[in-house]
Design an enzyme around this catalytic site. Structure first.
Site: not given
Ligand code: C5P
Length: 216
Positions: A29-31, A96
């Site tokens: 995943s991402n932030h 995102a």
């Protein structure tokens, strides 16, 4: 009471990260916090629009009056967008979305301590697909850049075929992932305007104030 500028409009917003499973218990995943997308959904609802927020996992609660559809993967996000996009007036792609996902997802938890290579396959580009719909909604995308911010934003706007791109320099203090503030430049058919630094809610309101006349 003054009539609300988006009173008879439908808006679909994507927000947050996606989670791409590696196996039944792990993901990449991402932030992304989802804050900018949630602020946009809330601001569109304030202007009277019927808003659907297609959201990856975040800690935020849905803004007042907004219908939220919770998703995890990019493919689930695309399916939810496809189900809601017909007849909409504006699509805001603020999620995102993970550019790639693991090619194979075993049904059992991966075991062992040996190194292993992970094959990744590209995810669908949700924003580009919506921008290609005819008839379709007007489209606003986001571009988080670290250098040559405007040039990359203009390229992204053309490559994805969207009406507007809001670009931000994620190296600027107070304008990156997770914070409560942002600064964006809106690139569109008639505008290239640097909007004032502010809270994400202020930036969301400023963006929608620029777009609303085009939706009328
Ligand atoms: O290409 P890039 O990821 O920088 O583009 C960012 C914009 O495209 C954002 O508006 C994002 O929500 C959207 N996007 C998307 N689907 C993808 C990748 C990005 O909708 N698979």
């Amino acid at each position: 009471l003054a009539p609300k500028p988006l009173a008879d409009k439908r808006v679909v917003v994507t927000a947050g990260p996606t989670r791409e499973p590696l196996d039944p218990v792990r993901f990449v995943s991402n932030h992304s916090s989802g804050k900018m997308g949630y602020a946009l959904a809330g601001a569109a609802a304030e202007l009277g629009a019927a808003v659907t927020l297609v959201s990856g996992p975040t800690e935020l609660s849905a803004p007042t009056g907004v219908e939220r559809i919770a998703v995890e993967t990019a493919e689930e996000m695309l399916a939810a967008v496809r189900a809601r996009i017909g007849g909409s007036d504006l699509f805001i792609g603020c999620a995102a979305v993970s550019d790639h996902r693991p090619e194979e997802v075993p049904t059992h938890k991966r075991k062992g301590k040996e190194p292993f290579a992970l094959a990744l396959t590209p995810n669908p580009d949700i924003l580009a697909e919506v921008a290609g719909l005819d008839p379709g909604p007007l489209t606003l995308g986001f571009a988080a850049e670290t250098h040559e911010v405007l040039a990359h934003g203009r390229e992204k706007r053309a490559a994805k075929g969207v009406d507007w791109i809001a670009v931000n320099d994620v190296t600027e203090a107070g304008a990156g992932f997770g914070g409560d503030t942002n600064r964006v430049t809106l690139l569109g058919p008639e505008v290239e305007e640097s909007l004032p630094f502010g809270t994400k809610r202020e930036v969301a309101r400023a963006l929608l104030a620029r777009l609303a006349p085009r939706l009328a």
